[in-house]
Design an enzyme around this catalytic site. Sequence first.
Site, PDB file in Angstrom:
ATOM      1  N   VAL A 144       6.925  -2.690   0.765  1.00  0.00           N
ATOM      2  CA  VAL A 144       8.033  -3.002   1.609  1.00  0.00           C
ATOM      3  C   VAL A 144       7.692  -3.943   2.538  1.00  0.00           C
ATOM      4  O   VAL A 144       6.813  -4.007   3.130  1.00  0.00           O
ATOM      5  CB  VAL A 144       8.495  -1.697   2.415  1.00  0.00           C
ATOM      6  CG1 VAL A 144       9.589  -1.875   3.246  1.00  0.00           C
ATOM      7  CG2 VAL A 144       8.634  -0.473   1.426  1.00  0.00           C
ATOM      8  N   LYS A 145       8.663  -4.966   2.516  1.00  0.00           N
ATOM      9  CA  LYS A 145       8.535  -6.138   3.210  1.00  0.00           C
ATOM     10  C   LYS A 145       9.744  -6.162   4.213  1.00  0.00           C
ATOM     11  O   LYS A 145      10.857  -5.974   3.889  1.00  0.00           O
ATOM     12  CB  LYS A 145       8.520  -7.494   2.711  1.00  0.00           C
ATOM     13  CG  LYS A 145       8.445  -8.772   3.547  1.00  0.00           C
ATOM     14  CD  LYS A 145       8.489 -10.005   2.830  1.00  0.00           C
ATOM     15  CE  LYS A 145       8.674 -11.227   3.864  1.00  0.00           C
ATOM     16  NZ  LYS A 145       8.708 -12.478   3.257  1.00  0.00           N
TER      17      LYS A 145
END
Length: 292
Positions: free
Chosen positions: A204-205
């Site tokens: 996840v960014k």
Amino acid sequence: MRLTDRVKQILSWYPSDSPGVKTNLARLLNTGTLAGTGKLVILPVDQGFEHGPARSFAPNPPGYDPDYHVQLAIESGCNAYAAPLGFLEAVAGNYAMEIPLILKLNNSDSMSKIEPASAVTGSVKDAVRLGCAAVGYTIYPGSGARNVLLQELREIIEEAKEHSLPTVVWAYVRGAPIAKENEQAVDLIAYAAQEAAQLGAHVVKVKPPKDQVALPEAKPVYEKYAIPTKTLADRVRHVVQSCFDGKRIIIFSGGEAKDTPSCWRRSAASATAAASGRSWVATASSARMTRR
């Protein structure tokens, strides 16, 4: 590919995934200067698509050349290089064996000012054909187009898993109901990270969280339970906790463009803050970086 205890621990957090998906996750975690540490630096270059070539590359003209960015990722010891279809097609045949590639499957442009939503611009089959180690996709929590984005993402994750590819999800809070100054509020960043993890993202960014709470419903909770948010370390720790108590890899974007000394200062601060998390990542942008 020898695995460190740290990498083995991280892979154990994905028990439902196939050996193929875990192998590609291991490849991401075992490449570059940080190989084996459980930390990642990914170089994403989609600025030409998102903002136009002059805005993106005129400050550093070598950036017009697709080879420049992947070479920079390799020479600087990044774990992976992420880009849209065109840039990867221009380099994959020469560099896919040297660094893990991530195909960014959706993109938008800045020519039209509409509700945040990215069009699908590549496919999982493209990623397989190009020898990619993962696919990437952007969602905009808060956008009026979120339903379409979330449904597309679920289908992409399902297909990617069938081809042994993990998915990196850019979760950027943006949309008409969200005031610009609240897009990096700590509660919204934590919410976006949780949403991406719930959808099945392997990595996840998010944007770096700021010390503000945007949602009226969330403010009394943060106050009642005294959730620490004053320092960057506090906020990073909270966002990591929101990703299944740190059992999903979470990475933080590099933030606004800065000069070289400011970038070094920010990198040092981010490393100190993130060291408290169970898994973390910094990402870099090559649009304004010069290879020496």
